[in-house]
Design a protein around this motif. Structure first.
Motif, PDB file in Angstrom:
ATOM      1  N   LEU A  43       0.841  -1.193   0.000  1.00  0.00           N
ATOM      2  CA  LEU A  43       0.000   0.000   0.000  1.00  0.00           C
ATOM      3  C   LEU A  43       0.879   1.247   0.000  1.00  0.00           C
ATOM      4  CD1 LEU A  43      -2.626  -0.963   2.743  1.00  0.00           C
ATOM      5  CD2 LEU A  43      -3.121  -0.636   0.308  1.00  0.00           C
ATOM      6  N   PRO A  44       0.353   2.367  -0.484  1.00  0.00           N
ATOM      7  CA  PRO A  44       1.132   3.612  -0.430  1.00  0.00           C
ATOM      8  C   PRO A  44       1.475   4.041   0.984  1.00  0.00           C
ATOM      9  CG  PRO A  44      -0.673   3.814  -1.990  1.00  0.00           C
ATOM     10  CD  PRO A  44      -0.887   2.527  -1.251  1.00  0.00           C
ATOM     11  N   CYS A  45       0.691   3.586   1.955  1.00  0.00           N
ATOM     12  CA  CYS A  45       0.992   3.906   3.347  1.00  0.00           C
ATOM     13  C   CYS A  45       0.442   2.792   4.226  1.00  0.00           C
ATOM     14  CB  CYS A  45       0.375   5.255   3.748  1.00  0.00           C
ATOM     15  SG  CYS A  45      -1.424   5.301   3.631  1.00  0.00           S
ATOM     16  N   ALA A  46       0.967   2.678   5.435  1.00  0.00           N
ATOM     17  CA  ALA A  46       0.482   1.667   6.368  1.00  0.00           C
ATOM     18  C   ALA A  46      -0.959   1.968   6.747  1.00  0.00           C
ATOM     19  CB  ALA A  46       1.368   1.634   7.610  1.00  0.00           C
ATOM     20  N   ALA A  47      -1.789   0.928   6.838  1.00  0.00           N
ATOM     21  CA  ALA A  47      -3.205   1.144   7.142  1.00  0.00           C
ATOM     22  C   ALA A  47      -3.825  -0.152   7.649  1.00  0.00           C
ATOM     23  CB  ALA A  47      -3.965   1.633   5.911  1.00  0.00           C
ATOM     24  N   ALA A  48      -4.783  -0.020   8.545  1.00  0.00           N
ATOM     25  CA  ALA A  48      -5.526  -1.156   9.078  1.00  0.00           C
ATOM     26  C   ALA A  48      -7.011  -0.924   8.854  1.00  0.00           C
ATOM     27  CB  ALA A  48      -5.236  -1.346  10.573  1.00  0.00           C
ATOM     28  N   SER A  49      -7.780  -2.023   8.830  1.00  0.00           N
ATOM     29  CA  SER A  49      -9.233  -1.952   8.625  1.00  0.00           C
ATOM     30  C   SER A  49      -9.579  -1.113   7.394  1.00  0.00           C
ATOM     31  CB  SER A  49      -9.931  -1.380   9.855  1.00  0.00           C
ATOM     32  OG  SER A  49      -9.750  -2.217  10.971  1.00  0.00           O
ATOM     33  N   VAL A  50      -8.932  -1.399   6.301  1.00  0.00           N
ATOM     34  CA  VAL A  50      -9.122  -0.630   5.075  1.00  0.00           C
ATOM     35  C   VAL A  50     -10.468  -0.982   4.448  1.00  0.00           C
ATOM     36  CG1 VAL A  50      -8.240  -0.246   2.747  1.00  0.00           C
ATOM     37  CG2 VAL A  50      -6.651  -0.504   4.658  1.00  0.00           C
ATOM     38  N   ALA A  51     -11.266   0.026   4.116  1.00  0.00           N
ATOM     39  CA  ALA A  51     -12.514  -0.207   3.398  1.00  0.00           C
ATOM     40  C   ALA A  51     -12.195  -0.546   1.943  1.00  0.00           C
ATOM     41  CB  ALA A  51     -13.414   1.024   3.473  1.00  0.00           C
ATOM     42  N   SER A  52     -12.926  -1.515   1.384  1.00  0.00           N
ATOM     43  CA  SER A  52     -12.630  -1.953   0.021  1.00  0.00           C
ATOM     44  C   SER A  52     -13.915  -2.273  -0.722  1.00  0.00           C
ATOM     45  CB  SER A  52     -11.725  -3.194   0.041  1.00  0.00           C
ATOM     46  OG  SER A  52     -12.428  -4.309   0.565  1.00  0.00           O
ATOM     47  N   ARG A  82     -14.568  17.453   5.770  1.00  0.00           N
ATOM     48  CA  ARG A  82     -14.094  17.814   7.096  1.00  0.00           C
ATOM     49  C   ARG A  82     -14.918  17.103   8.156  1.00  0.00           C
ATOM     50  NH1 ARG A  82     -13.199  24.070   7.971  1.00  0.00           N
ATOM     51  NH2 ARG A  82     -12.242  23.148   9.826  1.00  0.00           N
ATOM     52  N   GLN A  83     -14.297  16.870   9.314  1.00  0.00           N
ATOM     53  CA  GLN A  83     -14.938  16.222  10.456  1.00  0.00           C
ATOM     54  C   GLN A  83     -15.556  14.882  10.067  1.00  0.00           C
ATOM     55  OE1 GLN A  83     -17.720  19.173  11.949  1.00  0.00           O
ATOM     56  NE2 GLN A  83     -16.141  20.127  13.194  1.00  0.00           N
ATOM     57  N   SER A  84     -14.814  14.116   9.299  1.00  0.00           N
ATOM     58  CA  SER A  84     -15.382  12.869   8.835  1.00  0.00           C
ATOM     59  C   SER A  84     -14.302  11.828   8.666  1.00  0.00           C
ATOM     60  CB  SER A  84     -16.109  13.078   7.509  1.00  0.00           C
ATOM     61  OG  SER A  84     -16.633  11.860   7.026  1.00  0.00           O
ATOM     62  N   TYR A  85     -14.695  10.565   8.832  1.00  0.00           N
ATOM     63  CA  TYR A  85     -13.815   9.475   8.460  1.00  0.00           C
ATOM     64  C   TYR A  85     -14.683   8.359   7.890  1.00  0.00           C
ATOM     65  CZ  TYR A  85     -15.270   6.861  12.624  1.00  0.00           C
ATOM     66  OH  TYR A  85     -15.999   6.187  13.566  1.00  0.00           O
ATOM     67  N   GLY A  86     -14.062   7.484   7.131  1.00  0.00           N
ATOM     68  CA  GLY A  86     -14.817   6.467   6.414  1.00  0.00           C
ATOM     69  C   GLY A  86     -15.214   5.291   7.274  1.00  0.00           C
ATOM     70  N   LEU A  87     -16.366   4.724   6.956  1.00  0.00           N
ATOM     71  CA  LEU A  87     -16.844   3.534   7.638  1.00  0.00           C
ATOM     72  C   LEU A  87     -16.783   2.318   6.729  1.00  0.00           C
ATOM     73  CD1 LEU A  87     -19.937   5.068   9.459  1.00  0.00           C
ATOM     74  CD2 LEU A  87     -17.650   4.682  10.367  1.00  0.00           C
ATOM     75  N   CYS A  88     -17.288   2.459   5.506  1.00  0.00           N
ATOM     76  CA  CYS A  88     -17.225   1.349   4.572  1.00  0.00           C
ATOM     77  C   CYS A  88     -17.388   1.873   3.151  1.00  0.00           C
ATOM     78  CB  CYS A  88     -18.273   0.284   4.887  1.00  0.00           C
ATOM     79  SG  CYS A  88     -19.962   0.730   4.472  1.00  0.00           S
ATOM     80  N   MET A  89     -17.166   0.986   2.180  1.00  0.00           N
ATOM     81  CA  MET A  89     -17.332   1.346   0.780  1.00  0.00           C
ATOM     82  C   MET A  89     -17.962   0.165   0.063  1.00  0.00           C
ATOM     83  SD  MET A  89     -14.540   2.776  -2.003  1.00  0.00           S
ATOM     84  CE  MET A  89     -13.401   1.407  -1.825  1.00  0.00           C
ATOM     85  N   VAL A  90     -18.945   0.446  -0.791  1.00  0.00           N
ATOM     86  CA  VAL A  90     -19.558  -0.583  -1.620  1.00  0.00           C
ATOM     87  C   VAL A  90     -19.609  -0.077  -3.046  1.00  0.00           C
ATOM     88  CG1 VAL A  90     -20.933  -1.576   0.256  1.00  0.00           C
ATOM     89  CG2 VAL A  90     -21.893   0.265  -1.143  1.00  0.00           C
ATOM     90  N   ARG A 122     -22.524  -1.131 -10.162  1.00  0.00           N
ATOM     91  CA  ARG A 122     -22.181  -0.802 -11.536  1.00  0.00           C
ATOM     92  C   ARG A 122     -20.834  -0.068 -11.565  1.00  0.00           C
ATOM     93  NH1 ARG A 122     -27.983   0.642 -14.485  1.00  0.00           N
ATOM     94  NH2 ARG A 122     -29.070  -1.237 -13.754  1.00  0.00           N
ATOM     95  N   ASP A 123     -20.794   1.140 -12.142  1.00  0.00           N
ATOM     96  CA  ASP A 123     -19.517   1.856 -12.195  1.00  0.00           C
ATOM     97  C   ASP A 123     -19.442   2.952 -11.139  1.00  0.00           C
ATOM     98  OD1 ASP A 123     -21.416   3.470 -13.365  1.00  0.00           O
ATOM     99  OD2 ASP A 123     -20.128   4.191 -14.990  1.00  0.00           O
ATOM    100  N   ASN A 124     -20.166   2.763 -10.039  1.00  0.00           N
ATOM    101  CA  ASN A 124     -20.163   3.744  -8.946  1.00  0.00           C
ATOM    102  C   ASN A 124     -19.558   3.148  -7.685  1.00  0.00           C
ATOM    103  OD1 ASN A 124     -21.598   5.994 -10.210  1.00  0.00           O
ATOM    104  ND2 ASN A 124     -23.381   4.638 -10.196  1.00  0.00           N
ATOM    105  N   LEU A 125     -18.738   3.944  -7.014  1.00  0.00           N
ATOM    106  CA  LEU A 125     -18.248   3.614  -5.670  1.00  0.00           C
ATOM    107  C   LEU A 125     -18.998   4.480  -4.667  1.00  0.00           C
ATOM    108  CD1 LEU A 125     -14.384   3.557  -6.302  1.00  0.00           C
ATOM    109  CD2 LEU A 125     -15.911   1.576  -6.138  1.00  0.00           C
ATOM    110  N   TYR A 126     -19.547   3.863  -3.640  1.00  0.00           N
ATOM    111  CA  TYR A 126     -20.252   4.594  -2.585  1.00  0.00           C
ATOM    112  C   TYR A 126     -19.392   4.567  -1.327  1.00  0.00           C
ATOM    113  CZ  TYR A 126     -24.454   4.473  -5.486  1.00  0.00           C
ATOM    114  OH  TYR A 126     -25.362   4.637  -6.503  1.00  0.00           O
ATOM    115  N   VAL A 127     -18.936   5.736  -0.923  1.00  0.00           N
ATOM    116  CA  VAL A 127     -18.123   5.866   0.280  1.00  0.00           C
ATOM    117  C   VAL A 127     -19.035   6.326   1.411  1.00  0.00           C
ATOM    118  CG1 VAL A 127     -16.177   7.051   1.355  1.00  0.00           C
ATOM    119  CG2 VAL A 127     -16.069   6.399  -1.069  1.00  0.00           C
ATOM    120  N   VAL A 128     -19.180   5.471   2.404  1.00  0.00           N
ATOM    121  CA  VAL A 128     -20.075   5.738   3.534  1.00  0.00           C
ATOM    122  C   VAL A 128     -19.234   6.249   4.693  1.00  0.00           C
ATOM    123  CG1 VAL A 128     -21.817   4.756   5.058  1.00  0.00           C
ATOM    124  CG2 VAL A 128     -21.519   3.834   2.747  1.00  0.00           C
ATOM    125  N   ARG A 129     -19.658   7.343   5.290  1.00  0.00           N
ATOM    126  CA  ARG A 129     -18.885   7.954   6.381  1.00  0.00           C
ATOM    127  C   ARG A 129     -19.826   8.459   7.461  1.00  0.00           C
ATOM    128  NH1 ARG A 129     -19.322  13.439   5.260  1.00  0.00           N
ATOM    129  NH2 ARG A 129     -20.163  13.858   3.191  1.00  0.00           N
TER     130      ARG A 129
END
Length: 516
Positions: free
Chosen positions: A327-336, A375-383, A386-393
């Motif tokens: 990965l470009p940087c160290a990370a844990a619990s990565v949403a995919s 701002r004031q946000s971090y990711g929870l999951c991603m699904v 089709r050709d869309n990524l939904y980033v849930v935060r």
């Protein structure tokens, strides 16, 4: 939905695809040269529907079984530098050239038919793979019928699986398909929404009844037991993924000391057996496990309480792990998420920035796709749909459980906000899974199915909650019709069943290690 299938197969089943245009021969239609080969490479002039394409001979022979056989035959036609392919559509040939050049073209209905025809006659696996990635609710019937007619078995099967998952929504449209194809679709097992809680290994015999894999019975809206975890398995901080309709659990810790387990586990619903699989070379927990095209990817995680950037690849057919690009940087619990046959992960950064990185297996490298700043946000999951990524935060800081979403369209390269707020009584969205045009999410109180629409997720129905708190892994799993307990059993009712606890060492013939 009426389904009309333009056929290019002549009487008697013969085709003209691949007949040769000898040097100096004239075409009855105007010819237009369209170069598709880099300078300095041996070129072929291939005529399709009156259009002439200057193409790289090596590219065609490498990817097309037809051209490979032609130029290795030693026949007179193999010496020609100009070819006429009769019975093929130019739009399909253009799509093939685009795919072989590394592009991912979107295709309308007519172009889809011609591309399937091209994949069948020229035997182009890369094109077939791209068509599989394009299957959606709008084209699945056309894909299935056309591929069935032309004998592209992999594509017709994958389209049939998609239709089976959406059978209730497509019930009326199925009348446009041949009866034998509908029978085949109905013989397939649909994917069920399934889940497992976070649990450490158990020394109890029989195992703790809460250490179960459960699936959602959508007819009753209840959660029912599929199998129990083996005593040595841990889902605490483990990677959980499905690959080729088998459930894998990798990593995980034994207790609060965070000692990593030294083996993984695989469950096959078909055989109702658990098998041991090797652990990654680097012990890790809090990792992300991704199943993709016959391989598992263990992405990031922690080792000795420190985040790591390493990535490992498990080839299911060989049963071995090897290191991949970090990965470009160290990370844990990565949403995919996987979209259009591509792997994407979210890397959360400081000040509300989120990098979307794509892993390209063929090149073993990570590519930055886009960055989202909230701002004031971090990711929870991603699904993906089709050709869309939904980033849930998480939402505003005054309502931690109120989830909001942003959508990234891979085709246009544009971000947009998804209308509405999600969370609380409508599922936590800490974990979600997309099937067809629906997304399933859950919490302790309720399981919700949303319909994915152009600008929002609309609630379709609420069902019984999972009934547990803490970390929950959710996924989609094809469960054979005879694998589910008769009538479906609750956790309490399953106490007397030895269901799913047979643990076998992996071997060359083990179903968990079969190649796709």
């Amino acid at each position: 939905m009426s389904l009309q299938l333009p056929m290019r197969v002549h009487a008697g089943g013969e085709t003209d695809a691949g007949s040769c245009l000898r040097p100096g021969a004239e075409s009855a239609e105007p010819r237009r040269s369209e170069p598709a080969s880099p300078p300095g490479r041996e070129r072929l002039a291939v005529e399709v529907e009156g259009r002439v394409f200057a193409v790289d001979k090596a590219l065609l022979t490498r990817h097309c079984e037809y051209f490979r056989a032609l130029y290795r035959s030693g026949m007179r036609d193999s010496l020609q530098t100009e070819l006429r392919l009769r019975g093929l559509g130019a739009a399909g040939f253009v799509a093939m050239l685009a795919v072989l050049s590394g592009e991912r073209p979107a295709l309308g209905a007519d172009a889809l038919v011609e591309a399937i025809e091209c994949a069948a006659f020229l035997q182009v696996r890369a094109l077939t793979g791209h068509l599989v990635d394009l299957i959606d609710s709008e084209n699945c019937l056309l894909m299935c019928h056309t591929a069935f007619a032309y004998g592209v078995r992999e594509l017709s099967h994958r389209a049939a699986l998609f239709i089976r998952d959406m059978r209730s929504e497509l019930r009326d449209d199925l009348r446009s398909l041949p009866a034998e194809l509908v029978d085949y679709i109905d013989s397939l097992a649909p994917r069920a929404y399934a889940a497992v809680c976070s649990h450490a290994p158990s020394a109890e015999t029989p195992p703790d009844l809460q250490r179960t894999v459960r699936y959602l019975d959508e007819e009753t809206g209840d959660w029912k037991v599929l199998t129990r975890l083996p005593p040595g398995a841990s889902t605490a901080m483990a990677g959980v993924a499905v690959l080729d309709d088998k459930l894998y659990i990798v990593g995980g810790v034994r207790d609060v000391s965070k000692k990593v387990l030294d083996s993984g586990f695989c469950y096959s619903p078909v055989s109702d057996r658990w098998s041991a699989v090797p652990s990654p070379r680097q012990p890790r927990y809090n990792l992300t496990l991704i199943g993709h095209q016959g391989c598992l990817y263990a992405v990031g995680g922690e080792c000795e309480r420190r985040a790591v950037a390493s990535v490992e690849k498990f080839r299911a057919a060989q049963g071995s792990w090897s290191f991949a690009s970090q990965l470009p940087c160290a990370a844990a619990s990565v949403a995919s998420a996987e979209a259009m046959g591509r792997i994407f992960v979210c890397l959360w950064k400081a000040n509300g920035a989120t990098d979307i990185q794509e892993y390209v297996p063929a090149e073993d490298r990570w590519v930055l796709v886009t960055t989202l700043v909230r701002r004031q946000s971090y990711g929870l999951c991603m699904v993906a749909h089709r050709d869309n990524l939904y980033v849930v935060r998480n939402g505003p800081s005054d309502d931690f459980l109120l989830c909001v979403m942003d959508r990234y369209n891979l085709t246009s390269g544009q971000w947009s906000a998804v209308e509405g707020h999600y969370g609380n009584s409508k599922g936590s969205l800490l974990t979600a899974a997309v099937r067809g045009d629906s997304v399933f999410t859950l919490n302790r109180a309720v399981t919700t199915e949303f319909a994915i629409e152009a600008s929002r997720w609309r609630t379709k129905r609420d069902m019984k909650g999972f009934g547990r708190i803490g970390s929950i892994h959710t996924f989609l799993l094809r469960i054979p019709k005879d694998a589910a307990p008769p009538g479906g059993s609750s956790v309490a009712e399953s106490q007397s069943r030895p269901h799913g606890i047979r643990l076998e060492e992996p071997g060359p013939s083990d179903p968990c290690l079969e190649d796709r």
